[in-house]
Enzyme design. Structure first.
Site, PDB file in Angstrom:
ATOM      1  N   GLU A  44       4.512  -5.283   7.129  1.00  0.00           N
ATOM      2  CA  GLU A  44       3.469  -4.206   7.940  1.00  0.00           C
ATOM      3  C   GLU A  44       3.846  -4.081   9.393  1.00  0.00           C
ATOM      4  O   GLU A  44       3.625  -3.036   9.841  1.00  0.00           O
ATOM      5  CB  GLU A  44       2.176  -4.334   7.975  1.00  0.00           C
ATOM      6  CG  GLU A  44       1.403  -4.482   6.407  1.00  0.00           C
ATOM      7  CD  GLU A  44       1.439  -5.892   5.319  1.00  0.00           C
ATOM      8  OE1 GLU A  44       2.256  -6.656   5.804  1.00  0.00           O
ATOM      9  OE2 GLU A  44       0.760  -5.725   4.491  1.00  0.00           O
ATOM     10  N   ALA A  85       0.842  -1.218   0.089  1.00  0.00           N
ATOM     11  CA  ALA A  85       0.019   0.033  -0.075  1.00  0.00           C
ATOM     12  C   ALA A  85       0.931   1.276   0.072  1.00  0.00           C
ATOM     13  O   ALA A  85       2.081   1.240   0.449  1.00  0.00           O
ATOM     14  CB  ALA A  85      -0.860  -0.003   1.242  1.00  0.00           C
ATOM     15  N   GLY A 100       0.678  -5.333   0.827  1.00  0.00           N
ATOM     16  CA  GLY A 100      -0.544  -5.329   0.060  1.00  0.00           C
ATOM     17  C   GLY A 100      -0.012  -5.903  -1.510  1.00  0.00           C
ATOM     18  O   GLY A 100      -0.876  -6.317  -2.051  1.00  0.00           O
ATOM     19  N   GLU A 136      -0.204  -9.379  -1.009  1.00  0.00           N
ATOM     20  CA  GLU A 136      -1.624  -9.809  -0.748  1.00  0.00           C
ATOM     21  C   GLU A 136      -2.380  -9.766  -2.281  1.00  0.00           C
ATOM     22  O   GLU A 136      -3.119 -10.673  -2.474  1.00  0.00           O
ATOM     23  CB  GLU A 136      -2.222  -8.949   0.227  1.00  0.00           C
ATOM     24  CG  GLU A 136      -1.659  -9.121   1.553  1.00  0.00           C
ATOM     25  CD  GLU A 136      -2.126  -7.908   2.428  1.00  0.00           C
ATOM     26  OE1 GLU A 136      -1.806  -6.735   2.240  1.00  0.00           O
ATOM     27  OE2 GLU A 136      -2.815  -8.357   3.622  1.00  0.00           O
TER      28      GLU A 136
HETATM   29  N1  CO8 Z   1       4.616   3.237  -0.357  1.00  0.00           N
HETATM   30  C1  CO8 Z   1       4.957   4.356  -0.866  1.00  0.00           C
HETATM   31  N2  CO8 Z   1       6.197   4.582  -1.493  1.00  0.00           N
HETATM   32  C2  CO8 Z   1       7.021   3.495  -1.638  1.00  0.00           C
HETATM   33  C3  CO8 Z   1       6.841   2.188  -1.136  1.00  0.00           C
HETATM   34  C4  CO8 Z   1       5.459   1.978  -0.377  1.00  0.00           C
HETATM   35  N3  CO8 Z   1       4.906   1.088  -0.080  1.00  0.00           N
HETATM   36  N4  CO8 Z   1       7.514   1.634  -1.379  1.00  0.00           N
HETATM   37  C5  CO8 Z   1       8.720   2.037  -1.869  1.00  0.00           C
HETATM   38  N5  CO8 Z   1       8.217   3.490  -2.197  1.00  0.00           N
HETATM   39  C6  CO8 Z   1       8.783   4.320  -2.915  1.00  0.00           C
HETATM   40  C7  CO8 Z   1       9.911   4.991  -1.947  1.00  0.00           C
HETATM   41  O1  CO8 Z   1       9.564   5.900  -0.887  1.00  0.00           O
HETATM   42  C8  CO8 Z   1      11.024   5.603  -2.963  1.00  0.00           C
HETATM   43  O2  CO8 Z   1      10.555   6.919  -3.424  1.00  0.00           O
HETATM   44  P1  CO8 Z   1      11.502   8.164  -3.183  1.00  0.00           P
HETATM   45  O3  CO8 Z   1      12.713   7.744  -4.193  1.00  0.00           O
HETATM   46  O4  CO8 Z   1      10.520   9.229  -3.646  1.00  0.00           O
HETATM   47  O5  CO8 Z   1      12.209   8.227  -1.915  1.00  0.00           O
HETATM   48  C9  CO8 Z   1      10.936   4.751  -4.110  1.00  0.00           C
HETATM   49  O6  CO8 Z   1       9.595   3.987  -4.095  1.00  0.00           O
HETATM   50  C10 CO8 Z   1      11.833   3.808  -4.192  1.00  0.00           C
HETATM   51  O7  CO8 Z   1      12.134   2.930  -2.970  1.00  0.00           O
HETATM   52  P2  CO8 Z   1      13.449   2.841  -2.091  1.00  0.00           P
HETATM   53  O8  CO8 Z   1      14.143   3.959  -2.504  1.00  0.00           O
HETATM   54  O9  CO8 Z   1      12.959   2.598  -0.834  1.00  0.00           O
HETATM   55  O10 CO8 Z   1      14.082   1.391  -2.908  1.00  0.00           O
HETATM   56  P3  CO8 Z   1      14.931   0.378  -2.190  1.00  0.00           P
HETATM   57  O11 CO8 Z   1      15.265  -0.356  -3.342  1.00  0.00           O
HETATM   58  O12 CO8 Z   1      15.807   1.071  -1.334  1.00  0.00           O
HETATM   59  O13 CO8 Z   1      14.100  -0.415  -1.299  1.00  0.00           O
HETATM   60  C11 CO8 Z   1      11.802  -1.695  -0.708  1.00  0.00           C
HETATM   61  C12 CO8 Z   1      12.948  -1.163  -1.911  1.00  0.00           C
HETATM   62  C13 CO8 Z   1      12.648  -2.770   0.400  1.00  0.00           C
HETATM   63  C14 CO8 Z   1      10.775  -2.387  -1.386  1.00  0.00           C
HETATM   64  C15 CO8 Z   1      11.452  -0.348   0.142  1.00  0.00           C
HETATM   65  O14 CO8 Z   1      10.893   0.396  -0.764  1.00  0.00           O
HETATM   66  C16 CO8 Z   1      10.374  -0.788   1.169  1.00  0.00           C
HETATM   67  O15 CO8 Z   1      10.697  -1.154   2.294  1.00  0.00           O
HETATM   68  N6  CO8 Z   1       9.262  -0.285   0.785  1.00  0.00           N
HETATM   69  C17 CO8 Z   1       7.833  -0.539   1.628  1.00  0.00           C
HETATM   70  C18 CO8 Z   1       7.642  -1.841   1.848  1.00  0.00           C
HETATM   71  C19 CO8 Z   1       6.524  -1.761   2.632  1.00  0.00           C
HETATM   72  O16 CO8 Z   1       6.718  -1.798   4.038  1.00  0.00           O
HETATM   73  N7  CO8 Z   1       5.339  -2.424   2.248  1.00  0.00           N
HETATM   74  C20 CO8 Z   1       4.067  -2.547   2.999  1.00  0.00           C
HETATM   75  C21 CO8 Z   1       3.444  -1.354   3.007  1.00  0.00           C
HETATM   76  S1  CO8 Z   1       1.816  -1.380   4.217  1.00  0.00           S
HETATM   77  C22 CO8 Z   1       0.948  -2.326   3.368  1.00  0.00           C
HETATM   78  O17 CO8 Z   1       1.146  -2.908   2.338  1.00  0.00           O
HETATM   79  C23 CO8 Z   1      -0.460  -2.661   3.873  1.00  0.00           C
HETATM   80  C24 CO8 Z   1      -1.438  -3.544   3.254  1.00  0.00           C
HETATM   81  C25 CO8 Z   1      -2.655  -3.380   3.434  1.00  0.00           C
HETATM   82  C26 CO8 Z   1      -3.746  -3.589   2.365  1.00  0.00           C
HETATM   83  C27 CO8 Z   1      -3.377  -2.764   0.822  1.00  0.00           C
HETATM   84  C28 CO8 Z   1      -4.158  -2.529  -0.057  1.00  0.00           C
HETATM   85  C29 CO8 Z   1      -3.731  -1.519  -1.151  1.00  0.00           C
END
Ligand code: CO8
Length: 256
Positions: free
Chosen positions: A130, A64, A107, A110
């Protein structure tokens, strides 16, 4: 015109590509709406018999959209029933095959598990991180994952938030096939093309029957399957499929 996804058709296969490259395909409200609308449009199109859902090589979807969610209050989450639109995905009748490369987290994991089957490239990474954000899976991760992998492994993944690779995801039953990254999409489209060439009533009955296993007791599921099986004897395609086998020729299904 869509902002967050790309759509195309290949023969009888509809392809949806998640396309928010700057955010690793994070699932924001616009993407959720555009994706569901695209899936529903393909489902309603008699020229389409299966759907492939994919992302980029780097990310299927990294969850998400955390930046969008960060600003939302408790009252708003409840009032907007934030993720309820996703329920419409469960009502798509034709099969959806996920082709996953790169991150399928939160997400994104999922969403892959909401599809009917998951093919992954060797680079794919799955996880439910999460817990690190102070929340839990919200799109069925605690439920579909548990049904797919059992309690001990689901607890391991949901409580630690650890990421697993495609090989482990396949061993656990989250992924059906692991394929080389450069052939993942083409192979998935090829499988989808095969499915889309079969009799549509049989394909829909097959999908409904497998899904029934998650919603019913074994006795009820078996009865559902038996009724669906008997019902298919009413179709021309059943007669054609069996005749074609006996006559050693490919079937020509009418109801595709
Ligand atoms: N949301 C928003 N932006 C994101 C997300 C995200 N989930 N993941 C990555 N991005 C963005 C980063 O902020 C970054 O943007 P910017 O360059 O503007 O800072 C860009 O994408 C590239 O990401 P990274 O620089 O972090 O890339 P890395 O290769 O260093 O890392 C990762 C990749 C490991 C995937 C890292 O980005 C990360 O940990 N992302 C978040 C993963 C996460 O925690 N996901 C769970 C989210 S909560 C959720 O999904 C709840 C589910 C509920 C249901 C969903 C229904 C829609």
């Amino acid at each position: 015109m869509t902002e967050t996804i790309l759509t195309e058709t290949r023969g009888r296969v509809g392809i949806v590509t998640l396309h928010r490259p700057d955010a690793l395909n994070a699932l924001n409200t616009t993407l959720m709406r555009e994706l569901i609308e695209a899936l529903e449009a393909f489902d309603a199109d008699e020229g389409i018999g299966a759907i492939v859902l994919t992302g980029s090589e780097r990310a299927f979807a990294a969850g998400a959209d955390i930046k969008e969610m960060a600003a939302i209050s408790h009252a708003e989450v409840i009032a907007r029933d934030l993720f309820s639109t996703w329920d419409r995905l469960g009502r798509i009748r034709i099969p959806i095959l996920a082709a996953v490369s790169g991150f399928a987290l939160g997400g994104g994991c999922e969403l892959a598990m909401m599809c009917d089957t998951v093919f992954a490239s060797e680079s794919a990474k799955f996880g439910q991180p999460e817990i690190s954000l102070g929340v839990i899976p919200g799109l069925g991760g605690s439920q579909r994952l548990t049904r797919a992998v059992g309690k001990a492994t689901a607890m391991d993944l949901v409580l630690t938030g650890r990421t697993i690779d495609a090989a482990e995801a396949a061993r656990l039953g989250i992924v059906a096939r692991v394929l080389p990254a450069d052939s993942l999409l083409e192979e998935t489209i090829s499988v989808a093309t095969g499915i889309a060439g079969r009799s549509r009533p049989a394909v829909i009955a097959a999908k409904e029957s497998v899904n029934r296993a998650f919603e019913s007791s074994l006795a009820e599921g078996l009865l559902f399957e038996r009724r669906a099986f008997y019902g298919l004897f009413a179709t021309d395609d059943r007669a054609e499929g069996m005749a074609a086998f006996i006559e050693k020729r490919p079937p020509e299904f009418r109801h595709r």
